[in-house]
Design an enzyme around this catalytic site. Sequence first.
Site, PDB file in Angstrom:
ATOM      1  N   LYS A 213      13.161  -1.767  -8.467  1.00  0.00           N
ATOM      2  CA  LYS A 213      13.629  -0.907  -6.909  1.00  0.00           C
ATOM      3  C   LYS A 213      14.055  -2.628  -6.069  1.00  0.00           C
ATOM      4  O   LYS A 213      14.712  -2.308  -5.245  1.00  0.00           O
ATOM      5  CB  LYS A 213      12.308  -0.366  -6.327  1.00  0.00           C
ATOM      6  CG  LYS A 213      13.729   0.629  -5.667  1.00  0.00           C
ATOM      7  CD  LYS A 213      12.096   0.765  -4.822  1.00  0.00           C
ATOM      8  CE  LYS A 213      13.275   0.912  -3.564  1.00  0.00           C
ATOM      9  NZ  LYS A 213      11.655   0.633  -2.367  1.00  0.00           N
ATOM     10  N   ASP A 214      13.162  -3.464  -5.747  1.00  0.00           N
ATOM     11  CA  ASP A 214      13.675  -4.337  -4.642  1.00  0.00           C
ATOM     12  C   ASP A 214      14.546  -5.296  -5.429  1.00  0.00           C
ATOM     13  O   ASP A 214      13.844  -7.182  -5.830  1.00  0.00           O
ATOM     14  CB  ASP A 214      12.239  -5.030  -4.199  1.00  0.00           C
ATOM     15  CG  ASP A 214      11.800  -3.839  -3.450  1.00  0.00           C
ATOM     16  OD1 ASP A 214      12.383  -3.428  -2.534  1.00  0.00           O
ATOM     17  OD2 ASP A 214      11.416  -3.072  -3.736  1.00  0.00           O
TER      18      ASP A 214
ATOM     19  N   GLU B 100       3.091   6.385  -7.929  1.00  0.00           N
ATOM     20  CA  GLU B 100       3.606   5.190  -9.470  1.00  0.00           C
ATOM     21  C   GLU B 100       4.265   4.627  -9.686  1.00  0.00           C
ATOM     22  O   GLU B 100       4.348   3.689 -10.921  1.00  0.00           O
ATOM     23  CB  GLU B 100       4.317   6.789 -10.462  1.00  0.00           C
ATOM     24  CG  GLU B 100       3.617   8.453 -10.789  1.00  0.00           C
ATOM     25  CD  GLU B 100       2.484   7.481 -11.805  1.00  0.00           C
ATOM     26  OE1 GLU B 100       2.619   6.077 -13.465  1.00  0.00           O
ATOM     27  OE2 GLU B 100       1.338   7.878 -11.977  1.00  0.00           O
ATOM     28  N   GLY B 101       5.880   4.069  -9.035  1.00  0.00           N
ATOM     29  CA  GLY B 101       6.190   2.867  -8.956  1.00  0.00           C
ATOM     30  C   GLY B 101       5.077   1.618  -9.136  1.00  0.00           C
ATOM     31  O   GLY B 101       5.221   0.362  -9.713  1.00  0.00           O
ATOM     32  N   HIS B 102       4.385   1.282  -7.704  1.00  0.00           N
ATOM     33  CA  HIS B 102       3.203   0.555  -7.486  1.00  0.00           C
ATOM     34  C   HIS B 102       2.401   0.296  -9.029  1.00  0.00           C
ATOM     35  O   HIS B 102       1.979  -0.564  -9.484  1.00  0.00           O
ATOM     36  CB  HIS B 102       2.221   0.812  -6.460  1.00  0.00           C
ATOM     37  CG  HIS B 102       3.158   1.127  -4.952  1.00  0.00           C
ATOM     38  ND1 HIS B 102       3.793   1.741  -4.345  1.00  0.00           N
ATOM     39  CD2 HIS B 102       3.590  -0.359  -4.686  1.00  0.00           C
ATOM     40  CE1 HIS B 102       3.757   2.181  -3.009  1.00  0.00           C
ATOM     41  NE2 HIS B 102       4.354   0.451  -3.316  1.00  0.00           N
TER      42      HIS B 102
ATOM     43  N   ARG C 284       8.731   4.690   1.586  1.00  0.00           N
ATOM     44  CA  ARG C 284       9.582   5.053   3.032  1.00  0.00           C
ATOM     45  C   ARG C 284       9.451   6.640   2.977  1.00  0.00           C
ATOM     46  O   ARG C 284      10.419   7.452   3.644  1.00  0.00           O
ATOM     47  CB  ARG C 284      10.040   4.457   3.368  1.00  0.00           C
ATOM     48  CG  ARG C 284       9.971   3.454   4.135  1.00  0.00           C
ATOM     49  CD  ARG C 284      11.337   2.303   4.468  1.00  0.00           C
ATOM     50  NE  ARG C 284      10.402   1.221   5.909  1.00  0.00           N
ATOM     51  CZ  ARG C 284      10.365  -0.036   5.233  1.00  0.00           C
ATOM     52  NH1 ARG C 284      10.700  -0.438   3.985  1.00  0.00           N
ATOM     53  NH2 ARG C 284      10.111  -0.917   5.391  1.00  0.00           N
TER      54      ARG C 284
ATOM     55  N   GLY D  27       0.523  -1.378   0.094  1.00  0.00           N
ATOM     56  CA  GLY D  27       0.123  -0.031   0.499  1.00  0.00           C
ATOM     57  C   GLY D  27       0.686   1.044  -0.107  1.00  0.00           C
ATOM     58  O   GLY D  27       2.228   1.206  -0.175  1.00  0.00           O
TER      59      GLY D  27
END
Length: 328
Positions: A174-175, A47-49, A217, A43
Amino acid sequence: MASTSSSMPTAGFPILRSVPDVRAWRKDAFEQKQAVGFVPTMGALHEGHLELVRQSLKNCDRTICSIFVNPAQFAPTEDLSTYPRTLEDDLHKLSSLQIDGKRVSGLFLPSVKDLYPDGIEQDVSKQRGTFVDVVGFSQEMEGASRPTFFRGVATVVTKLFNIVQPDLTFFGQKDIQQCLILRRMLSDLHFAHPPSPLHLRIVPTVRDHDNLALSSRNAYLSPAERKYAPLLYNALSAAKAKIEDELQHQGSVSQVDGLAAAMAAMSEYTTTAPADNVHIQLDYIKLNDPTTLKEIDEVKQGQAAVLSGAVKIGKTRLIDNLLINIEM
Ligand code: AMP
């Protein structure tokens, strides 16, 4: 089909509050022979999600997302209780997406009890039940600083994959270590859904105007800290440029030489930050093999490598990575 609970803000798709709700939703998609794309998140969508969701909408008949802040991937000292929770805004963002006439078809919002019926201790030594650990891989890179993080991720993603049974699933570069570990898990455990590691699609990192990787974050950063936040990307970019230049001209480059360029870029920021009252602490910058996740002492021409790092700005820990000789 499950209905929206009365206390819930409205969305343009069904909100699935329990495992049986998702099972019924999935059964219908199986019966209609529709390919299901799945985007798991915690949640506080940005924009990445949303880019992951767009990729799913483009590539699948139906897209289901999940929002679940997974306690098992937070160490007892980490930010579980303060992690941003913005459900109403998230529903609004998901409802507004449309690609080729396709919209999000469902959102799974499990409770902790749905996924961990006996509850979940953040202290691993007190946990009971079934956990998934991609041994060795979980301890490399980020795992050196967050030793129980990937165990928590692999465990919750296993549960979510078994519930949703996606045909394709979308994760962010990113991860990157998360993506590589989960692909390894899909292979080692012979997952049927998604049917192969390559059915876990890795979507390039979405960045802000100054190249800071978007992250939920980032909301923790003060305005002064935010100014310094692109430093990790800039340090990784300096190292990537140096490594690619050496590979082109010398055919190989040592980790020490490659990372020296990153350290030089970092020191430009760390000298000015104290004057701005911003505290910067580099955790690591590393060069690793994307298959074994082990550190690479020397990169040779054509060799794939992951250049990754983590830095703490004030109390906020940021991660980022760039890829060398890898197409996702
Ligand atoms: P999270 O909500 O942080 O667990 O992230 C959910 C998914 O979004 C993961 O697959 C992340 O890698 C992905 N993601 C987070 N930030 C970005 C970003 N800036 N660009 C692309 N994907 C991202």
